[in-house]
Enzyme design. Structure first.
Site, PDB file in Angstrom:
ATOM      1  N   HIS A  50       0.816  -1.220   0.000  1.00 13.60           N
ATOM      2  CA  HIS A  50       0.000   0.000   0.000  1.00 13.60           C
ATOM      3  C   HIS A  50       0.843   1.260   0.000  1.00 13.60           C
ATOM      4  O   HIS A  50       0.327   2.342   0.307  1.00 13.60           O
ATOM      5  CB  HIS A  50      -0.926  -0.001   1.232  1.00 13.60           C
ATOM      6  CG  HIS A  50      -1.906  -1.127   1.233  1.00 13.60           C
ATOM      7  ND1 HIS A  50      -2.466  -1.635   2.369  1.00 13.60           N
ATOM      8  CD2 HIS A  50      -2.426  -1.848   0.217  1.00 13.60           C
ATOM      9  CE1 HIS A  50      -3.294  -2.621   2.061  1.00 13.60           C
ATOM     10  NE2 HIS A  50      -3.279  -2.785   0.767  1.00 13.60           N
TER      11      HIS A  50
ATOM     12  N   THR B  83      -3.292  -8.667  11.204  1.00 13.93           N
ATOM     13  CA  THR B  83      -4.210  -8.092  10.223  1.00 13.93           C
ATOM     14  C   THR B  83      -5.622  -8.601  10.463  1.00 13.93           C
ATOM     15  O   THR B  83      -5.826  -9.739  10.843  1.00 13.93           O
ATOM     16  CB  THR B  83      -3.774  -8.394   8.772  1.00 13.93           C
ATOM     17  OG1 THR B  83      -4.707  -7.791   7.866  1.00 13.93           O
ATOM     18  CG2 THR B  83      -3.686  -9.881   8.495  1.00 13.93           C
TER      19      THR B  83
HETATM   20  C1  BV8 Z   1      -8.676  -2.343  -4.855  1.00 14.35           C
HETATM   21  C2  BV8 Z   1      -2.905   2.732   2.649  1.00 14.35           C
HETATM   22  C3  BV8 Z   1      -9.386  -2.667  -7.056  1.00 14.35           C
HETATM   23  C4  BV8 Z   1      -3.457   4.056   3.017  1.00 14.35           C
HETATM   24  C5  BV8 Z   1      -4.702   1.094   2.874  1.00 14.35           C
HETATM   25  C6  BV8 Z   1     -15.808  -0.221  -2.801  1.00 14.35           C
HETATM   26  C7  BV8 Z   1     -15.162   0.723  -3.588  1.00 14.35           C
HETATM   27  C8  BV8 Z   1     -13.827   0.601  -3.907  1.00 14.35           C
HETATM   28  C9  BV8 Z   1     -13.117  -0.481  -3.436  1.00 14.35           C
HETATM   29  C10 BV8 Z   1     -13.770  -1.385  -2.647  1.00 14.35           C
HETATM   30  C11 BV8 Z   1     -15.101  -1.279  -2.336  1.00 14.35           C
HETATM   31  N1  BV8 Z   1     -15.426  -2.341  -1.528  1.00 14.35           N
HETATM   32  C12 BV8 Z   1     -14.347  -3.104  -1.321  1.00 14.35           C
HETATM   33  C13 BV8 Z   1     -13.358  -2.535  -2.004  1.00 14.35           C
HETATM   34  C14 BV8 Z   1     -12.049  -2.989  -2.054  1.00 14.35           C
HETATM   35  C15 BV8 Z   1     -11.270  -2.203  -0.992  1.00 14.35           C
HETATM   36  C16 BV8 Z   1     -11.497  -2.890   0.335  1.00 14.35           C
HETATM   37  O1  BV8 Z   1     -10.957  -3.948   0.552  1.00 14.35           O
HETATM   38  N2  BV8 Z   1     -12.316  -2.280   1.215  1.00 14.35           N
HETATM   39  C17 BV8 Z   1     -12.579  -2.907   2.495  1.00 14.35           C
HETATM   40  C18 BV8 Z   1     -12.742  -1.834   3.565  1.00 14.35           C
HETATM   41  C19 BV8 Z   1     -13.796  -3.798   2.340  1.00 14.35           C
HETATM   42  N3  BV8 Z   1      -9.909  -2.322  -1.383  1.00 14.35           N
HETATM   43  C20 BV8 Z   1      -9.379  -1.378  -2.152  1.00 14.35           C
HETATM   44  O2  BV8 Z   1      -9.933  -0.353  -2.483  1.00 14.35           O
HETATM   45  C21 BV8 Z   1      -7.994  -1.724  -2.650  1.00 14.35           C
HETATM   46  N4  BV8 Z   1      -7.946  -1.561  -4.060  1.00 14.35           N
HETATM   47  O3  BV8 Z   1      -9.402  -3.204  -4.445  1.00 14.35           O
HETATM   48  O4  BV8 Z   1      -8.531  -2.008  -6.175  1.00 14.35           O
HETATM   49  C22 BV8 Z   1     -10.700  -1.926  -7.014  1.00 14.35           C
HETATM   50  C23 BV8 Z   1     -10.734  -0.586  -7.346  1.00 14.35           C
HETATM   51  C24 BV8 Z   1     -11.977   0.047  -7.364  1.00 14.35           C
HETATM   52  C25 BV8 Z   1     -13.149  -0.648  -7.034  1.00 14.35           C
HETATM   53  C26 BV8 Z   1     -13.084  -1.984  -6.654  1.00 14.35           C
HETATM   54  C27 BV8 Z   1     -11.847  -2.632  -6.636  1.00 14.35           C
HETATM   55  C28 BV8 Z   1      -6.977  -0.809  -2.008  1.00 14.35           C
HETATM   56  C29 BV8 Z   1      -6.966  -1.034  -0.511  1.00 14.35           C
HETATM   57  C30 BV8 Z   1      -5.778  -0.278   0.093  1.00 14.35           C
HETATM   58  C31 BV8 Z   1      -6.282   0.759   1.065  1.00 14.35           C
HETATM   59  N5  BV8 Z   1      -5.145   1.399   1.708  1.00 14.35           N
HETATM   60  N6  BV8 Z   1      -3.615   1.684   3.397  1.00 14.35           N
HETATM   61  C32 BV8 Z   1      -3.129   4.415   4.432  1.00 14.35           C
HETATM   62  O5  BV8 Z   1      -2.609   3.569   5.205  1.00 14.35           O
HETATM   63  O6  BV8 Z   1      -3.389   5.571   4.792  1.00 14.35           O
HETATM   64  S1  BV8 Z   1      -5.469  -0.120   3.731  1.00 14.35           S
HETATM   65  C33 BV8 Z   1      -5.219   0.043   5.393  1.00 14.35           C
HETATM   66  O7  BV8 Z   1      -5.952  -1.048   5.976  1.00 14.35           O
HETATM   67  C34 BV8 Z   1      -3.817  -0.167   5.888  1.00 14.35           C
HETATM   68  O8  BV8 Z   1      -2.878  -0.415   4.889  1.00 14.35           O
HETATM   69  C35 BV8 Z   1      -3.959  -1.389   6.772  1.00 14.35           C
HETATM   70  O9  BV8 Z   1      -2.835  -2.142   6.837  1.00 14.35           O
HETATM   71  C36 BV8 Z   1      -5.032  -2.079   6.030  1.00 14.35           C
HETATM   72  C37 BV8 Z   1      -5.650  -3.289   6.545  1.00 14.35           C
HETATM   73  O10 BV8 Z   1      -5.888  -3.169   7.877  1.00 14.35           O
HETATM   74  P1  BV8 Z   1      -5.024  -4.078   8.877  1.00 14.35           P
HETATM   75  O11 BV8 Z   1      -3.590  -3.919   8.562  1.00 14.35           O
HETATM   76  O12 BV8 Z   1      -5.570  -5.451   8.889  1.00 14.35           O
HETATM   77  O13 BV8 Z   1      -5.270  -3.314  10.209  1.00 14.35           O
HETATM   78  P2  BV8 Z   1      -6.542  -3.388  11.154  1.00 14.35           P
HETATM   79  O14 BV8 Z   1      -6.478  -2.236  12.094  1.00 14.35           O
HETATM   80  O15 BV8 Z   1      -7.767  -3.610  10.338  1.00 14.35           O
HETATM   81  O16 BV8 Z   1      -6.306  -4.740  11.981  1.00 14.35           O
HETATM   82  C38 BV8 Z   1      -5.235  -4.824  12.906  1.00 14.35           C
HETATM   83  C39 BV8 Z   1      -5.183  -6.269  13.342  1.00 14.35           C
HETATM   84  O17 BV8 Z   1      -4.059  -6.431  14.187  1.00 14.35           O
HETATM   85  C40 BV8 Z   1      -6.394  -6.693  14.128  1.00 14.35           C
HETATM   86  O18 BV8 Z   1      -6.772  -8.001  13.714  1.00 14.35           O
HETATM   87  C41 BV8 Z   1      -5.886  -6.727  15.580  1.00 14.35           C
HETATM   88  O19 BV8 Z   1      -6.524  -7.746  16.336  1.00 14.35           O
HETATM   89  C42 BV8 Z   1      -4.443  -7.077  15.387  1.00 14.35           C
HETATM   90  N7  BV8 Z   1      -3.550  -6.555  16.414  1.00 14.35           N
HETATM   91  C43 BV8 Z   1      -3.651  -5.383  17.098  1.00 14.35           C
HETATM   92  N8  BV8 Z   1      -2.596  -5.266  17.928  1.00 14.35           N
HETATM   93  C44 BV8 Z   1      -1.817  -6.360  17.735  1.00 14.35           C
HETATM   94  C45 BV8 Z   1      -2.421  -7.196  16.782  1.00 14.35           C
HETATM   95  N9  BV8 Z   1      -1.893  -8.370  16.392  1.00 14.35           N
HETATM   96  C46 BV8 Z   1      -0.732  -8.748  16.958  1.00 14.35           C
HETATM   97  N10 BV8 Z   1      -0.080  -8.003  17.889  1.00 14.35           N
HETATM   98  C47 BV8 Z   1      -0.600  -6.821  18.305  1.00 14.35           C
HETATM   99  N11 BV8 Z   1       0.045  -6.107  19.255  1.00 14.35           N
END
Ligand code: BV8
Ligand code: ZN
Length: 290
Positions: free
Chosen positions: A144, A236
């Site tokens: 990303h 994640t």
């Molecule tokens: C794409 C960069 C093709 C920016 C990020 C509607 C319209 C458009 C797209 C979509 C749509 N619906 C779905 C999509 C696809 C969309 C998507 O997936 N949406 C989700 C919300 C459903 N994806 C996209 O848009 C991607 N592109 O698909 O292109 C396309 C194009 C157009 C239309 C359709 C398809 C691009 C996605 C990239 C987004 N950018 N980051 C920035 O950072 O500012 S994503 C962002 O979330 C971060 O990068 C982050 O890493 C990522 C994922 O989150 P996680 O890393 O998992 O973090 P999270 O907080 O969620 O979880 C933390 C975890 O750690 C938890 O499980 C927790 O329990 C655990 N944890 C906490 N502490 C600890 C721990 N584990 C161990 N030890 C600890 N101490």
């Protein structure tokens, strides 16, 4: 010494943290499989940076100004209010500039280095904080992007930039506690391209929601995923695609998949071969210290 309720619970948390250890039989089985692996993939999310003090996206500390980060990490918000989006990224840049890689990042980097002669370790991170690089990881895919790179919206030039602040107008802005949901910063005071014939507005060189991942990476993924023997999926929530699909694809192509997450796992939710619950700064050194 009068223990208040709070101090007891935080005391217990510390003890728990200190004495946390993974189920030894599961760990032994995992380490045996990892020892035989030639190709190892590490897929990391925001959780691996949590112990470096970097808020996760969906954790209790994840929201910024009551806004869901995906409302800020998208091209439409940048078009409508580039100042607000830059305040969000300025806040995170400044926070990460003060952060250090934790024992989890370091365990991954040292494992890669120790096995440079007998294994290919590929780290695919969803994170944009650069902490894997700081920890010493070499074979890294920043899926990303990186918040210390800028991209010109006019000429597309990508540059490294760790200026703090990145421009005077952003100094002292971006507090997550402030309840303003718009920015007063004028676009002309935001970072702009320094090329004389350009001067375009700069944006963070990250992949926003609705933007596609660099397609050149997909060819790399195909090779890495098809040859992987053991995958570690760390910190994640597996909500964001396409990264969220990787663990299932890795498992379907025959890779052993081990999840490392702080969440307690409900008995039914186990999808992969191993689940090591705990803070990754504690569990990864135990799992990778061969
Ligand atoms: C794409 C960069 C093709 C920016 C990020 C509607 C319209 C458009 C797209 C979509 C749509 N619906 C779905 C999509 C696809 C969309 C998507 O997936 N949406 C989700 C919300 C459903 N994806 C996209 O848009 C991607 N592109 O698909 O292109 C396309 C194009 C157009 C239309 C359709 C398809 C691009 C996605 C990239 C987004 N950018 N980051 C920035 O950072 O500012 S994503 C962002 O979330 C971060 O990068 C982050 O890493 C990522 C994922 O989150 P996680 O890393 O998992 O973090 P999270 O907080 O969620 O979880 C933390 C975890 O750690 C938890 O499980 C927790 O329990 C655990 N944890 C906490 N502490 C600890 C721990 N584990 C161990 N030890 C600890 N101490
Ligand atoms: Zn330019």
């Amino acid at each position: 010494m009068n223990f208040t309720k709070n101090s007891i619970s935080s005391h217990r948390k510390t003890l728990n943290y200190l004495f946390y250890s993974i189920k030894q039989d599961e760990l032994a089985k995992f380490k045996h499989l990892l020892k035989a692996a030639k190709q190892v993939v590490v897929l990391s999310g925001a959780g691996i940076s949590a112990e470096s003090g970097v808020p996760t996206f969906r954790g209790p500390d994840g929201l910024w100004r009551k806004l869901d980060p995906s409302m800020l990490a998208n091209p439409a918000s940048f078009r409508d209010d580039p100042g607000l989006v830059w305040e969000f990224y300025h806040y995170r840049r400044e926070l990460v500039l003060r952060a250090k890689p934790n024992a989890g990042h370091i365990a991954v980097a040292e494992y890669e280095k120790r096995h440079a002669h007998d294994k290919l370790v590929t780290v695919i991170t969803q994170n944009v904080d650069g902490l894997h690089t700081q920890a010493g990881t070499k074979n890294l895919i920043e899926l990303h992007g990186n918040i210390f790179k800028t991209r010109c919206t006019k000429c597309n030039e990508v540059l490294e930039n760790t200026d703090s602040p990145i421009c005077p107008a952003l100094a002292g802005t971006g507090s997550p506690k402030c309840d303003k949901l718009t920015s007063d910063i004028r676009e002309k005071d935001l970072p702009h391209c320094k090329k004389p014939d350009c001067g375009g507005l700069l944006r963070p060189h990250v992949v926003w929601f609705g933007e596609t991942i660099d397609f050149r990476l997909f060819e790399k993924f195909d090779v890495v995923i098809s040859q992987c023997n053991v995958a570690l999926v760390i910190g994640t929530s597996s909500i964001v695609y396409p990264a969220a699909a990787f663990p299932t694809i890795l498992s379907a192509s025959g890779s052993i998949v081990a999840e490392f997450n702080i969440e307690k796992q409900s008995p039914t939710s186990r999808k992969f071969d191993f689940y090591f619950q705990g803070p990754s700064a504690v569990t990864l050194p135990q799992a990778l210290n061969d």
